[in-house]
Write an enzyme that holds these catalytic residues in place. Structure first.
Site, mmCIF file in Angstrom:
data_model
loop_
_atom_site.group_PDB
_atom_site.id
_atom_site.type_symbol
_atom_site.label_atom_id
_atom_site.label_comp_id
_atom_site.label_asym_id
_atom_site.label_seq_id
_atom_site.Cartn_x
_atom_site.Cartn_y
_atom_site.Cartn_z
ATOM 1 N N HIS A 165 -11.003 -3.306 27.116
ATOM 2 C CA HIS A 165 -10.930 -2.978 25.683
ATOM 3 C C HIS A 165 -12.283 -3.160 24.987
ATOM 4 C CE1 HIS A 165 -9.906 -7.303 25.638
ATOM 5 N NE2 HIS A 165 -10.368 -7.327 24.405
ATOM 6 N N CYS A 205 13.439 13.103 9.995
ATOM 7 C CA CYS A 205 14.655 12.376 9.631
ATOM 8 C C CYS A 205 15.508 13.141 8.628
ATOM 9 C CB CYS A 205 14.308 10.998 9.076
ATOM 10 S SG CYS A 205 13.335 11.086 7.545
#
Length: 183
Positions: free
Chosen positions: A71, A156
């Site tokens: 990372h 949704c």
């Protein structure tokens, strides 16, 4: 060639990452993709790997090079960091410095001068929630530029602001941001 890191998070809009990666590749950007676990429920890492021609990073504990911390290296090797789509959960993590997945760890390890863009995508009520708005304001203070979501009929069934910005706007913002730092 400019190197972009695209962080894909858990939003239904994650499927649009495939087209975004494809378009960025055609514009001669090298794209490294990071994905949260939730993002992999919406689009497969293999799709983004094929389109980016790079390994997709999923796990902060995976260390492909024994002599480097993954990372940290990913953070050092990017010219621009983009979170698209950015879920409310990831926005909260980034605003509060939590580092428990590949996306949040790379974000926290970015050099201070790395340009950071964030493109939220979520339900209208989640986006308009004062907590989310406060987190976005915090990220702005930390140097992130928000690419505003669109008003649209959402997955949704609700209508309102929360749909991922048009890919053309995201790409335009990337190019403007990179051009501003090279001048």
């Amino acid at each position: 060639m400019k190197r972009l890191t695209l962080a894909v998070t858990g939003s239904i809009s994650a499927y649009k990452a495939a087209e975004l990666v494809s378009q960025l590749g055609k514009l001669d950007y090298e794209v490294t993709v990071l994905m949260t676990k939730s993002a992999t429920a919406f689009i497969t890492p293999l799709t983004l790997q094929v389109l980016s021609k790079n390994q997709v990073h999923l796990d902060v504990m995976e260390e492909p090079q024994v002599d480097k911390v993954n990372h940290i290296e990913l953070a050092k090797q990017t010219d621009l960091f983009l979170v698209a789509p950015a879920s409310a959960n990831t926005i909260a993590k980034l605003a509060h410095g939590l580092a428990d997945d590949i996306v949040s760890c790379v974000a926290l390890a970015l050099p201070a001068d790395t340009p950071k863009l964030i493109a939220p995508a979520m339900n209208t009520q989640m986006y308009q929630n004062p907590i989310t708005q406060s987190n976005l304001a915090t990220l702005t203070q930390y140097g992130y530029e928000e690419i505003l979501p669109r008003e649209a009929l959402l997955a949704c069934g609700d209508f309102g602001r929360g749909a991922l910005a048009d890919l053309s706007l995201i790409i335009e913002t990337i190019e403007e941001t990179l051009n501003a730092i090279t001048q």
